[in-house]
Design a protein around this motif. Sequence first.
Motif, PDB file in Angstrom:
ATOM      1  N   LYS A   8       0.839  -1.204   0.000  1.00  0.00           N
ATOM      2  CA  LYS A   8       0.000   0.000   0.000  1.00  0.00           C
ATOM      3  C   LYS A   8       0.868   1.246   0.000  1.00  0.00           C
ATOM      4  O   LYS A   8       1.880   1.266   0.666  1.00  0.00           O
ATOM      5  CB  LYS A   8      -0.924  -0.014   1.223  1.00  0.00           C
ATOM      6  CG  LYS A   8      -1.999  -1.085   1.159  1.00  0.00           C
ATOM      7  CD  LYS A   8      -3.018  -0.762   0.086  1.00  0.00           C
ATOM      8  CE  LYS A   8      -4.042  -1.873  -0.078  1.00  0.00           C
ATOM      9  NZ  LYS A   8      -5.024  -1.586  -1.121  1.00  0.00           N
ATOM     10  N   PRO A   9       0.477   2.293  -0.715  1.00  0.00           N
ATOM     11  CA  PRO A   9      -0.768   2.432  -1.461  1.00  0.00           C
ATOM     12  C   PRO A   9      -0.703   1.826  -2.869  1.00  0.00           C
ATOM     13  O   PRO A   9      -1.754   1.626  -3.488  1.00  0.00           O
ATOM     14  CB  PRO A   9      -0.942   3.947  -1.569  1.00  0.00           C
ATOM     15  CG  PRO A   9       0.446   4.484  -1.553  1.00  0.00           C
ATOM     16  CD  PRO A   9       1.242   3.557  -0.691  1.00  0.00           C
ATOM     17  N   ASN A  10       0.504   1.556  -3.381  1.00  0.00           N
ATOM     18  CA  ASN A  10       0.641   1.061  -4.743  1.00  0.00           C
ATOM     19  C   ASN A  10       1.459  -0.207  -4.779  1.00  0.00           C
ATOM     20  O   ASN A  10       2.641  -0.175  -4.454  1.00  0.00           O
ATOM     21  CB  ASN A  10       1.381   2.101  -5.614  1.00  0.00           C
ATOM     22  CG  ASN A  10       0.517   3.281  -5.946  1.00  0.00           C
ATOM     23  OD1 ASN A  10      -0.474   3.155  -6.652  1.00  0.00           O
ATOM     24  ND2 ASN A  10       0.885   4.437  -5.421  1.00  0.00           N
ATOM     25  N   ASP A  11       0.874  -1.279  -5.214  1.00  0.00           N
ATOM     26  CA  ASP A  11       1.666  -2.479  -5.448  1.00  0.00           C
ATOM     27  C   ASP A  11       2.091  -2.479  -6.908  1.00  0.00           C
ATOM     28  O   ASP A  11       1.268  -2.606  -7.816  1.00  0.00           O
ATOM     29  CB  ASP A  11       0.857  -3.736  -5.115  1.00  0.00           C
ATOM     30  CG  ASP A  11       1.745  -4.965  -5.106  1.00  0.00           C
ATOM     31  OD1 ASP A  11       2.393  -5.227  -6.140  1.00  0.00           O
ATOM     32  OD2 ASP A  11       1.819  -5.659  -4.077  1.00  0.00           O
ATOM     33  N   GLU A  12       3.390  -2.312  -7.105  1.00  0.00           N
ATOM     34  CA  GLU A  12       3.921  -2.189  -8.463  1.00  0.00           C
ATOM     35  C   GLU A  12       3.675  -3.448  -9.291  1.00  0.00           C
ATOM     36  O   GLU A  12       3.367  -3.382 -10.481  1.00  0.00           O
ATOM     37  CB  GLU A  12       5.419  -1.912  -8.364  1.00  0.00           C
ATOM     38  CG  GLU A  12       5.997  -1.383  -9.639  1.00  0.00           C
ATOM     39  CD  GLU A  12       7.476  -1.054  -9.504  1.00  0.00           C
ATOM     40  OE1 GLU A  12       7.942  -0.792  -8.368  1.00  0.00           O
ATOM     41  OE2 GLU A  12       8.155  -1.069 -10.535  1.00  0.00           O
ATOM     42  N   ARG A  13       3.766  -4.623  -8.629  1.00  0.00           N
ATOM     43  CA  ARG A  13       3.543  -5.888  -9.343  1.00  0.00           C
ATOM     44  C   ARG A  13       2.123  -5.949  -9.897  1.00  0.00           C
ATOM     45  O   ARG A  13       1.889  -6.360 -11.039  1.00  0.00           O
ATOM     46  CB  ARG A  13       3.744  -7.081  -8.382  1.00  0.00           C
ATOM     47  CG  ARG A  13       5.112  -7.177  -7.764  1.00  0.00           C
ATOM     48  CD  ARG A  13       5.085  -8.131  -6.560  1.00  0.00           C
ATOM     49  NE  ARG A  13       4.130  -7.680  -5.524  1.00  0.00           N
ATOM     50  CZ  ARG A  13       3.816  -8.380  -4.436  1.00  0.00           C
ATOM     51  NH1 ARG A  13       4.354  -9.574  -4.236  1.00  0.00           N
ATOM     52  NH2 ARG A  13       2.964  -7.915  -3.555  1.00  0.00           N
ATOM     53  N   ALA A  14       1.174  -5.503  -9.078  1.00  0.00           N
ATOM     54  CA  ALA A  14      -0.237  -5.554  -9.498  1.00  0.00           C
ATOM     55  C   ALA A  14      -0.483  -4.589 -10.661  1.00  0.00           C
ATOM     56  O   ALA A  14      -1.225  -4.914 -11.599  1.00  0.00           O
ATOM     57  CB  ALA A  14      -1.144  -5.221  -8.321  1.00  0.00           C
TER      58      ALA A  14
END
Length: 237
Positions: free
Chosen positions: A44-50
Motif C-alpha cells: 500500500k498504497p501502490n503495489d507495483e507488481r499488481a
Amino acid sequence: MANSRFEYVKQFETHDKLLPDCYIVVRVDGKKFHEFSKYYEFRKPNDERALKLMNACAKNVVIKYKTDMILAFGESDEYTFILKKDTALFNRRSDKIATLLGSLFTSNYVFLWNKFFPDTPLNLKHLPYFDSRCVLYPNLPIVKDYLSWRYVDTHINNLYNTAFWELIQKCGMTPQESEQRLCGTLSSEKQEILFKDCGINYNDEPEMFKKGSLITRKGEILHIDVIKKLDELFEGF
Ligand code: ATP
Ligand code: ATP
Ligand code: MG
Ligand code: MG
Ligand code: MG
Ligand code: MG
C-alpha cells in the motif's frame, strides 16, 4: 441443426447495437479489489507488481484488437480501452464487446498472475474478476475529456493514498488519525504534509503511480502527462 418447437424463445433476445459513428469506450474494473488486494497482501498504497500485471493484460487486449483501438489507459484496478468511431468489432454489439473484452482481460490476469506474483498462488475462493461496460461518446472533445477525467482521477487518488499511507507507515498514525489529518486539505496542502511530516517529495514518486499507464496501438506502455499530449494521442482519429 433441426428446428424445434422451442426455438421461438430466441426471439426474446434483443441486440443492443451501439450507434454508428460514435467512439466506443470500454472500461473494465476489478470486482471488490479492496478486499482482493488485502487478501493477496498488495503493498500500500501502490503495489507495483499488481499495476504491471494490469498493464500486461491490457497490452495483450490492445495487441489482439489493435486495428480497432486508439489507445488504452489504466490505473488501480481499472483499464479503459478507447475504440475507433468506425470500428465494426463484434458488429458493434454492446454486450459482446463488454463481455468479450472483460473476459479476455480476466483470463489474461489469471494466466499472467504467476509471472508477477510467483510466490503467491491464486486461491479458488479469491479469484479475480472484472466488470466491464461500454460507453458511447459522440465526438473527440468528449473522448479527450473522458481520458482527462481518468488521468486526473489517478492523480487525485494517488496523492491522497500516498499521504494517507505515509502518515500511517512513517508517522505512526492510525487510519482514523490519518484520515482526519487529510480531511478537507487541498492538493498543495497534501504535498506539504508529505514533505514536512513524512520527508517525501511527491514529485519524486514513480511516474506510473502519479500518471497511470497509457498503452498505444503499438503496445508501448507510457507514463506521461496525458492532458498535455491529448492532441498528439488522438491525431488522425
Ligand atoms: P468494486 O467492486 O465496486 O469496483 P473495489 O473494492 O474494487 O469495488 P475500487 O473503487 O475499484 O473498489 O478500488 C479498487 C481498490 O483496489 C483500491 O481502492 C485499492 O484498495 C485496491 N488496489 C487496486 N490496485 C491496487 C494496487 N496496485 N496496489 C494496491 N492496492 C490496489
Ligand atoms: P461464436 O464466437 O459466435 O460463439 P463459436 O465458434 O463459439 O462462435 P458456437 O455456436 O458458440 O460457435 O459453437 C461452439 C462450437 O464449439 C461448437 O459448434 C463446437 O464446434 C465447439 N465445441 C464446443 N464445445 C465443444 C465440446 N465439448 N467438444 C467439441 N466441440 C465443442
Ligand atoms: Mg467498480
Ligand atoms: Mg474495483
Ligand atoms: Mg476501481
Ligand atoms: Mg461460442
